[in-house]
Design a protein around this motif. Sequence first.
Motif, PDB file in Angstrom:
ATOM      1  N   TRP A 177       0.920  -1.113   0.019  1.00 46.56           N
ATOM      2  CA  TRP A 177       0.180   0.093   0.078  1.00 46.56           C
ATOM      3  C   TRP A 177       0.811   1.219   0.075  1.00 46.56           C
ATOM      4  O   TRP A 177       0.586   2.245  -0.727  1.00 46.56           O
ATOM      5  CB  TRP A 177      -0.792  -0.171   1.222  1.00 46.56           C
ATOM      6  CG  TRP A 177      -1.850   1.197   1.129  1.00 46.56           C
ATOM      7  CD1 TRP A 177      -3.067   1.222   0.906  1.00 46.56           C
ATOM      8  CD2 TRP A 177      -1.640   2.569   1.737  1.00 46.56           C
ATOM      9  NE1 TRP A 177      -3.544   2.568   0.843  1.00 46.56           N
ATOM     10  CE2 TRP A 177      -2.675   3.152   1.408  1.00 46.56           C
ATOM     11  CE3 TRP A 177      -0.567   3.001   2.384  1.00 46.56           C
ATOM     12  CZ2 TRP A 177      -2.858   4.537   1.746  1.00 46.56           C
ATOM     13  CZ3 TRP A 177      -0.611   4.342   2.643  1.00 46.56           C
ATOM     14  CH2 TRP A 177      -1.836   4.936   2.602  1.00 46.56           C
ATOM     15  N   GLU A 178       1.960   1.246   1.079  1.00 40.78           N
ATOM     16  CA  GLU A 178       2.716   2.506   1.173  1.00 40.78           C
ATOM     17  C   GLU A 178       3.543   2.942  -0.561  1.00 40.78           C
ATOM     18  O   GLU A 178       3.446   3.882  -0.892  1.00 40.78           O
ATOM     19  CB  GLU A 178       3.983   2.085   1.913  1.00 40.78           C
ATOM     20  CG  GLU A 178       3.468   2.399   3.299  1.00 40.78           C
ATOM     21  CD  GLU A 178       2.909   0.740   3.610  1.00 40.78           C
ATOM     22  OE1 GLU A 178       3.031  -0.279   3.008  1.00 40.78           O
ATOM     23  OE2 GLU A 178       2.458   0.695   4.953  1.00 40.78           O
TER      24      GLU A 178
ATOM     25  N   GLN B 170       0.675   4.037  -2.843  1.00 43.80           N
ATOM     26  CA  GLN B 170      -0.182   5.416  -2.446  1.00 43.80           C
ATOM     27  C   GLN B 170       1.107   6.542  -2.905  1.00 43.80           C
ATOM     28  O   GLN B 170       0.882   7.596  -3.470  1.00 43.80           O
ATOM     29  CB  GLN B 170      -0.260   5.650  -1.094  1.00 43.80           C
ATOM     30  CG  GLN B 170      -0.459   6.798  -0.658  1.00 43.80           C
ATOM     31  CD  GLN B 170      -2.031   7.146  -1.204  1.00 43.80           C
ATOM     32  OE1 GLN B 170      -2.871   6.443  -1.310  1.00 43.80           O
ATOM     33  NE2 GLN B 170      -2.255   8.586  -1.404  1.00 43.80           N
TER      34      GLN B 170
ATOM     35  N   ALA C 261       9.993   4.388  -0.716  1.00 39.82           N
ATOM     36  CA  ALA C 261       9.110   3.399  -0.579  1.00 39.82           C
ATOM     37  C   ALA C 261       9.508   2.230  -1.267  1.00 39.82           C
ATOM     38  O   ALA C 261       9.388   1.135  -1.043  1.00 39.82           O
ATOM     39  CB  ALA C 261       7.672   3.916  -0.810  1.00 39.82           C
TER      40      ALA C 261
ATOM     41  N   PRO D 286      -3.928   1.530   5.917  1.00 37.79           N
ATOM     42  CA  PRO D 286      -2.635   2.522   5.917  1.00 37.79           C
ATOM     43  C   PRO D 286      -2.205   2.966   7.224  1.00 37.79           C
ATOM     44  O   PRO D 286      -3.096   3.466   7.863  1.00 37.79           O
ATOM     45  CB  PRO D 286      -3.368   3.625   4.904  1.00 37.79           C
ATOM     46  CG  PRO D 286      -4.439   2.954   4.395  1.00 37.79           C
ATOM     47  CD  PRO D 286      -5.071   1.830   4.987  1.00 37.79           C
ATOM     48  N   GLY D 287      -0.952   2.987   7.381  1.00 41.64           N
ATOM     49  CA  GLY D 287      -0.375   3.563   8.499  1.00 41.64           C
ATOM     50  C   GLY D 287      -0.683   2.821   9.794  1.00 41.64           C
ATOM     51  O   GLY D 287       0.184   3.014  10.930  1.00 41.64           O
TER      52      GLY D 287
END
Length: 162
Positions: free
Chosen positions: A101-102, A105, A140, A156-157
């Motif tokens: 995801w990182e 994104q 990333a 996320p996160g």
Amino acid sequence: MDGITGGTVLALLGVFLGTAGTLIGQHLTTRVEVQRDHRQRADTERAERKDAIVEFLTAAQRVELILDRRKLGLPSPDDPEDEKLHDLWLAQKAVELVCSWEVAQAAHEFTTVLHTLIRNSPPDGRPTGKRERRHAFMEAARGELEGARLRTGARPGTGVRT
């Protein structure tokens, strides 16, 4: 114990030990094969991620070339900007499919900045965020390729699976 009983016991003991040895050997062989298969899958997944990242960077570089030529007052290359943007968005989607995801994104944010810059030339001297977005994507991607495991389904996160 007479000779017949002793012989039978020894024969059964031999069968038991032979069977146990065979089962242990098969277990160890299977374990080694499973480990080899896991390593091969991980290597294949890493190669897929690397290919998607390189393809994205290639498309981004083509768009940045258009922007650089525009900034220098040089004529645009013969290739239409729309095709370059299409290639960039397509490459970004490939990153979404195979990367974490990182990374996805960061690729999306970098693509959005490049798209905005191609469509709307920013006034001179105003920061665009292009360099920061490129740097964030590169960091990333580097983390992804240095062994960070793919966390499918993580929010996320948080690192927590959904």
